[in-house]
Motif scaffolding. Structure first.
Motif, PDB file in Angstrom:
ATOM      1  N   ARG A 112      48.966  47.762  41.962  1.00 42.70           N
ATOM      2  CA  ARG A 112      48.391  48.788  41.079  1.00 42.70           C
ATOM      3  C   ARG A 112      48.687  48.479  39.615  1.00 42.70           C
ATOM      4  O   ARG A 112      47.825  48.629  38.742  1.00 42.70           O
ATOM      5  N   LEU A 113      49.903  48.036  39.331  1.00 40.82           N
ATOM      6  CA  LEU A 113      50.249  47.704  37.941  1.00 40.82           C
ATOM      7  C   LEU A 113      49.355  46.588  37.409  1.00 40.82           C
ATOM      8  O   LEU A 113      48.918  46.621  36.265  1.00 40.82           O
ATOM      9  N   ALA A 114      49.091  45.601  38.257  1.00 38.03           N
ATOM     10  CA  ALA A 114      48.258  44.473  37.815  1.00 38.03           C
ATOM     11  C   ALA A 114      46.801  44.891  37.675  1.00 38.03           C
ATOM     12  O   ALA A 114      46.151  44.544  36.680  1.00 38.03           O
ATOM     13  N   GLU A 115      46.305  45.651  38.638  1.00 37.11           N
ATOM     14  CA  GLU A 115      44.872  45.953  38.650  1.00 37.11           C
ATOM     15  C   GLU A 115      44.494  47.159  37.803  1.00 37.11           C
ATOM     16  O   GLU A 115      43.474  47.139  37.117  1.00 37.11           O
ATOM     17  N   GLU A 116      45.317  48.201  37.825  1.00 36.18           N
ATOM     18  CA  GLU A 116      44.938  49.426  37.097  1.00 36.18           C
ATOM     19  C   GLU A 116      45.581  49.510  35.724  1.00 36.18           C
ATOM     20  O   GLU A 116      44.984  50.035  34.790  1.00 36.18           O
ATOM     21  N   GLU A 117      46.811  49.013  35.609  1.00 35.78           N
ATOM     22  CA  GLU A 117      47.498  49.063  34.308  1.00 35.78           C
ATOM     23  C   GLU A 117      47.268  47.785  33.502  1.00 35.78           C
ATOM     24  O   GLU A 117      47.709  47.679  32.375  1.00 35.78           O
TER      25      GLU A 117
END
Length: 194
Positions: free
Chosen positions: A89-94
């Protein structure tokens, strides 16, 4: 041995153990926190073979110029599976660049694990013998590092990255580093010390 000594030794041991458990509770310190000698130092210069055939080689020069997360993981590591959705999630959304070191793992096992659970890593280096882990001072997997745009280690998180760790520590720190607002040393706990 006198009777007084036989009575005093267990009482002394009890008092020492009580103090050892009470101090962290009363001070709020984390007894499992281990100081990290490389904090605020340049990331160790390492070169590793890439996990994926045809991918460019993996070295720490990849980190220069942007704030990134470096995650040390393995397919055999249960906590790595727990944190994997959070890091994804950190890589894709943030939009936080995520690099990986596959630590003491067979490349085929790592590739199979990523095929099952997803691969949000920008690049992954293979550290099959664990030598890169020694250079980084890795105690075990998973461990996640925040590296600033100058290639310095600004934070180390040991254990699985939870949603709370991501929300309360990693994202704010990455954003502060991206904004250039962190000129001070960052502790192992992610706190910005004066």
């Amino acid at each position: 041995m006198s009777r007084r000594i036989l009575v005093a030794v267990p009482i002394a041991v009890f008092l020492l153990l009580t103090a050892a458990f009470a101090v962290p509770i009363l001070t709020g310190s984390d007894p499992s926190a281990v100081p990290y000698a490389r904090m605020d130092e340049p990331a160790p210069a390492i070169e590793l073979p890439p996990l994926h055939d045809g991918a460019p080689g993996f070295d720490t020069d990849l980190f220069t110029g942007e704030v990134v997360l470096l995650n040390v993981f393995a397919s055999w590591c249960a906590p790595c599976l727990v944190e994997h959705p959070v890091l994804t999630r950190l890589a894709e959304e943030e939009d936080i660049p995520l690099y990986g070191i596959a630590y003491r793992d067979a490349p085929a096992d790592t590739r199979a694990w990523l095929a099952r659970h997803g691969d949000a890593y920008t690049a992954i280096g293979v550290d099959e013998d664990g030598r890169a882990g020694v250079e980084w001072g890795v105690h075990g997997v998973p461990e996640t590092f925040v590296i600033d745009a100058e290639g310095r280690i600004r934070h180390r998180h040991t254990g699985a990255v939870t949603a709370e760790v991501a929300r309360d520590t990693l994202v704010p720190l990455v954003r502060a580093l991206q904004d250039g607002g962190v000129e001070t040393r960052v502790s192992d706990a992610g706190e910005m010390a004066p």
